[in-house]
Design a protein around this motif. Sequence first.
Motif, PDB file in Angstrom:
ATOM      1  N   HIS A  38       7.990 -64.308   9.788  1.00 17.37           N
ATOM      2  CA  HIS A  38       7.625 -63.375   8.714  1.00 17.37           C
ATOM      3  C   HIS A  38       7.652 -61.951   9.253  1.00 17.37           C
ATOM      4  CE1 HIS A  38       6.509 -66.659   6.039  1.00 17.37           C
ATOM      5  NE2 HIS A  38       6.015 -67.246   7.114  1.00 17.37           N
ATOM      6  N   ALA A  39       8.809 -61.304   9.102  1.00 16.61           N
ATOM      7  CA  ALA A  39       8.989 -59.973   9.678  1.00 16.61           C
ATOM      8  C   ALA A  39       8.190 -58.934   8.899  1.00 16.61           C
ATOM      9  CB  ALA A  39      10.463 -59.601   9.699  1.00 16.61           C
ATOM     10  N   VAL A  40       8.174 -59.085   7.588  1.00 21.75           N
ATOM     11  CA  VAL A  40       7.380 -58.215   6.718  1.00 21.75           C
ATOM     12  C   VAL A  40       6.548 -59.142   5.854  1.00 21.75           C
ATOM     13  CG1 VAL A  40       7.510 -56.679   4.720  1.00 21.75           C
ATOM     14  CG2 VAL A  40       8.884 -56.200   6.735  1.00 21.75           C
ATOM     15  N   SER A  59       7.081 -52.323  18.728  1.00 22.36           N
ATOM     16  CA  SER A  59       8.373 -52.912  18.420  1.00 22.36           C
ATOM     17  C   SER A  59       8.174 -54.341  17.934  1.00 22.36           C
ATOM     18  CB  SER A  59       9.302 -52.866  19.628  1.00 22.36           C
ATOM     19  OG  SER A  59       8.736 -53.557  20.695  1.00 22.36           O
ATOM     20  N   GLY A  60       8.956 -54.713  16.941  1.00 24.15           N
ATOM     21  CA  GLY A  60       8.857 -56.049  16.377  1.00 24.15           C
ATOM     22  C   GLY A  60       7.858 -56.163  15.242  1.00 24.15           C
ATOM     23  N   CYS A  61       7.170 -55.070  14.881  1.00 23.58           N
ATOM     24  CA  CYS A  61       6.142 -55.185  13.841  1.00 23.58           C
ATOM     25  C   CYS A  61       6.755 -55.127  12.438  1.00 23.58           C
ATOM     26  CB  CYS A  61       5.061 -54.127  14.011  1.00 23.58           C
ATOM     27  SG  CYS A  61       5.589 -52.463  13.597  1.00 23.58           S
ATOM     28  N   GLY A  62       8.062 -54.899  12.331  1.00 27.34           N
ATOM     29  CA  GLY A  62       8.712 -54.974  11.022  1.00 27.34           C
ATOM     30  C   GLY A  62       9.137 -53.630  10.443  1.00 27.34           C
ATOM     31  N   LYS A  63       9.084 -52.563  11.222  1.00 27.46           N
ATOM     32  CA  LYS A  63       9.431 -51.233  10.715  1.00 27.46           C
ATOM     33  C   LYS A  63      10.874 -51.185  10.209  1.00 27.46           C
ATOM     34  CE  LYS A  63       8.540 -49.181  14.658  1.00 27.46           C
ATOM     35  NZ  LYS A  63       8.242 -50.350  15.480  1.00 27.46           N
ATOM     36  N   SER A  64      11.804 -51.657  11.028  1.00 25.62           N
ATOM     37  CA  SER A  64      13.213 -51.573  10.639  1.00 25.62           C
ATOM     38  C   SER A  64      13.524 -52.507   9.478  1.00 25.62           C
ATOM     39  CB  SER A  64      14.119 -51.902  11.828  1.00 25.62           C
ATOM     40  OG  SER A  64      13.959 -50.926  12.829  1.00 25.62           O
ATOM     41  N   THR A  65      12.886 -53.654   9.458  1.00 19.98           N
ATOM     42  CA  THR A  65      13.091 -54.574   8.342  1.00 19.98           C
ATOM     43  C   THR A  65      12.631 -53.914   7.044  1.00 19.98           C
ATOM     44  OG1 THR A  65      12.751 -56.443   9.830  1.00 19.98           O
ATOM     45  CG2 THR A  65      12.557 -56.888   7.467  1.00 19.98           C
ATOM     46  N   LEU A  66      11.469 -53.270   7.088  1.00 19.43           N
ATOM     47  CA  LEU A  66      10.970 -52.567   5.910  1.00 19.43           C
ATOM     48  C   LEU A  66      11.936 -51.442   5.520  1.00 19.43           C
ATOM     49  CD1 LEU A  66       8.749 -52.082   3.808  1.00 19.43           C
ATOM     50  CD2 LEU A  66       7.573 -50.632   5.479  1.00 19.43           C
TER      51      LEU A  66
HETATM   52  N1  ADP Z   1      18.118 -60.568  11.153  1.00 16.69           N
HETATM   53  C1  ADP Z   1      17.043 -61.065  11.769  1.00 16.69           C
HETATM   54  N2  ADP Z   1      16.979 -62.378  12.094  1.00 16.69           N
HETATM   55  C2  ADP Z   1      15.893 -62.885  12.712  1.00 16.69           C
HETATM   56  N3  ADP Z   1      14.806 -62.173  13.069  1.00 16.69           N
HETATM   57  C3  ADP Z   1      14.807 -60.873  12.769  1.00 16.69           C
HETATM   58  C4  ADP Z   1      15.923 -60.248  12.123  1.00 16.69           C
HETATM   59  N4  ADP Z   1      15.641 -58.931  11.967  1.00 16.69           N
HETATM   60  C5  ADP Z   1      14.412 -58.742  12.499  1.00 16.69           C
HETATM   61  N5  ADP Z   1      13.915 -59.905  12.976  1.00 16.69           N
HETATM   62  C6  ADP Z   1      12.593 -60.098  13.591  1.00 16.69           C
HETATM   63  O1  ADP Z   1      11.651 -59.560  12.701  1.00 16.69           O
HETATM   64  C7  ADP Z   1      10.612 -58.890  13.400  1.00 16.69           C
HETATM   65  C8  ADP Z   1      10.552 -57.444  12.967  1.00 16.69           C
HETATM   66  O2  ADP Z   1      11.714 -56.786  13.450  1.00 16.69           O
HETATM   67  P1  ADP Z   1      12.011 -55.238  13.158  1.00 16.69           P
HETATM   68  O3  ADP Z   1      11.861 -54.991  11.715  1.00 16.69           O
HETATM   69  O4  ADP Z   1      13.305 -54.906  13.787  1.00 16.69           O
HETATM   70  O5  ADP Z   1      10.814 -54.552  13.944  1.00 16.69           O
HETATM   71  P2  ADP Z   1      10.648 -53.050  14.456  1.00 16.69           P
HETATM   72  O6  ADP Z   1      11.706 -52.194  13.819  1.00 16.69           O
HETATM   73  O7  ADP Z   1       9.256 -52.672  14.077  1.00 16.69           O
HETATM   74  O8  ADP Z   1      10.798 -53.113  15.949  1.00 16.69           O
HETATM   75  C9  ADP Z   1      10.920 -59.072  14.879  1.00 16.69           C
HETATM   76  O9  ADP Z   1      10.183 -60.174  15.361  1.00 16.69           O
HETATM   77  C10 ADP Z   1      12.391 -59.359  14.879  1.00 16.69           C
HETATM   78  O10 ADP Z   1      12.752 -60.134  16.000  1.00 16.69           O
END
Ligand code: ADP
Lengths: 341, 322
Positions: A38-40, A59-66
């Motif tokens: 659950h990324a977000v 890092s990994g908290c979901g910023k880029s996914t959001l």
């Molecule tokens: N396409 C993807 N497939 C699988 N896991 C993903 C994918 N994109 C992001 N993640 C996971 O989702 C979480 C949030 O990632 P991300 O949004 O990149 O975090 P941030 O930008 O805060 O570092 C991380 O655990 C990452 O490994």
Amino acid sequence: MTALAETPLIEAPLIEAKGVTRSFKVGAGLFNRKRTLHAVNGIDLTIRKGEVLGIVGESGCGKSTLARILLGLLPPSTGTISFQGRELSTLDRRAVARQVQPVFQDPYSSLNPRRRIASIVSFPLDVHGIGTAAERRRRALEMMDLVGLPARFADRYPSELSGGQRQRVAIARALVMKPEIVVCDEPTSALDVSVQSQILNLLLDLRRELNLTYVFISHNLAVVEHIATRVAVMYLGRVVELAETAELFANPRHPYTTALLASILTPEPGLGIPETGLGLAFPDPLNPPSGCVFHPRCPNAFGPCATVVPRALGQHPAGLVACHLHDPDYNTANNQGNRPS
Amino acid sequence: MTRPILEVANLSVDIRTAGGTLQAVRDVSFSVGRGETLCLVGESGCGKSVTSLAIMDLLPRAATRRVSRLAFDGVDLARSGKGAVNALRGNRMAMIFQEPMTALNPAYTIGDQLTEGYRRHKKAGAAEARERAVHLLEKVGIAAAGDRLGQYPHQLSGGLRQRIMIAMALMCGPDLVIADEPTTALDVTIQAQILRLLAELQRELGIALVLITHDLGVVGRIADRVAVMYAGEVVENGTAAEIFTHPRHPYTQGLMDCIPLPGRTKPGERLGVIPGVVPSLVGGIQGCPFRDRCPHARPVCAETPPVKTQGEHAWRCILEDA
Ligand SMILES: Nc1ncnc2c1ncn2[C@@H]1O[C@H](COP(=O)(O)OP(=O)(O)O)[C@@H](O)[C@H]1O
Ligand SMILES: Nc1ncnc2c1ncn2[C@@H]1O[C@H](COP(=O)(O)OP(=O)(O)O)[C@@H](O)[C@H]1O
Ligand code: SF4
Ligand SMILES: [Mg+2]
Ligand SMILES: [Mg+2]
């Protein structure tokens, strides 16, 4: 545009996220079952015209996914995103792209190495079929001028430019469509500090000139304090605190925010290196802790923290905090006494 | 003053590249006292890593080192054979790199990698080496240390790997540790934890630390003394208190003005900038390398600037006080 600019705060949000989640199926080798990450994980957020919403967190908290969800590049698993009151899923992807444009961290990989600078900048115009070739080039040159790139770079390739110049190209490309919102994901993290300050100045100038709204993601809290008007602190897929920038930095309410702020190293000799009090229990996103996901690292954890998920408290949407310490249902005088301070 | 643990005098490193000879490090001198923390700070490409590799005698083949004195604990390594450096490296002087994954071998367990150097340098048996490894893992804050020895690097988080690198550097009880951007790849909370740990161990064990970083915030909080590098040269050198309260070189001053600092910069206002770009290091550099970007430059800056000093503070600039 101008009418909107004159009435900055009291209007419908540009973007509204409601209960947004995004999960990924991740495989763990040939024989293991795929597991859900659950990324977000349940985000409510509004972005108002003219603000700079900073998003911070490890890092990994979901910023880029959001960020990708806000850009319409990634659909949420559940929840909704509305743009100027209309739900994103009902809008044409290109219509969204006109209004919400990205600037990413890596000024190397985010530019097509085989295209010349002017054509990279005008690319969104090509996609949207706006103007003639000559008009598009003229517009690209205007944008390059706006971001401080000399016209002689127009026919060069990205490899001939420095990191800071490439980030200017990325900004010019983002602005060529005259968007409402620019989502900047770690836009200065790959740059040297002397270049970072140039890019931050540029973003601040452009915001004033063009009345832009930014979402500004960074792990550098000093930079966020400098540029953001409001800050969302994320931890393991959730927004744990949201507040006006000055308020957040002066009075952090969530223990994680407090620890993050304590970790900022300013060049002030004699202050030493702070104790964050966070311990080493780094969370596994595939197997997040129960209750408050922060509880194994939280120096203030008490009674309900290991079992009950904290609710978001506060005058949403202006600010919120998701921590039992601030929940009158839990934080009675009794619990206060049990807290290790 | 007691004898410095490390003395570097007039170090230059040329690297042969397709485009010509790159003068990566030019006439760098500094010394590090016992138990002292010296930070080498500067922007990317200014020669920090090459300087550290030159000290450790780990330069790539294409590089040539010239140095008038490179002394460890009074012994000039530039004049001793390869054997002298090899006996010291990983033993009395150790290195910590930015990305532990490049320094750790993925095919071997943590335990194997921690104990290998110790057994070799100290002629110790497996049980004794293992005991020391467990002791140091505990010291760097790793729980269940015994179990960790059987794990492989990829099974650990970045923060844990960096702790293991620190433990590895400490195995032989070094007098000097050179850490090249040890926390740059880590999150801020983990960075603070690791730096605090390094500083505590350094004080407790009386180790001299050369910490390389581009981050002035890190420097401000950990350095006793600071050497600021620009385009391959140390342009300013002094105590941390001096450098931060009274920077003398225009580059150092420019660098400080670029970073947002609550109380000094106002949110939303323009930050300082250093116009222009770093000069090419290929071919000869004459005069002050900063002059094309310097707000105080004069024609005389095209000649090699003098080294000005005031107490322990030294800077390479025509100005007494910019
Ligand atoms: N396409 C993807 N497939 C699988 N896991 C993903 C994918 N994109 C992001 N993640 C996971 O989702 C979480 C949030 O990632 P991300 O949004 O990149 O975090 P941030 O930008 O805060 O570092 C991380 O655990 C990452 O490994
Ligand atoms: N193996 C190499 N081959 C060619 N050039 C190199 C090599 N290593 C470093 N350089 C160059 O030497 C200069 C100094 O590099 P480095 O010491 O790595 O800088 P820093 O660590 O300060 O970022 C840079 O111009 C870099 O490009
Ligand atoms: S809810 Fe509990 S564990 Fe979570 S941050 Fe607040 S006090 Fe800490
Ligand atoms: Mg990211
Ligand atoms: Mg380096």
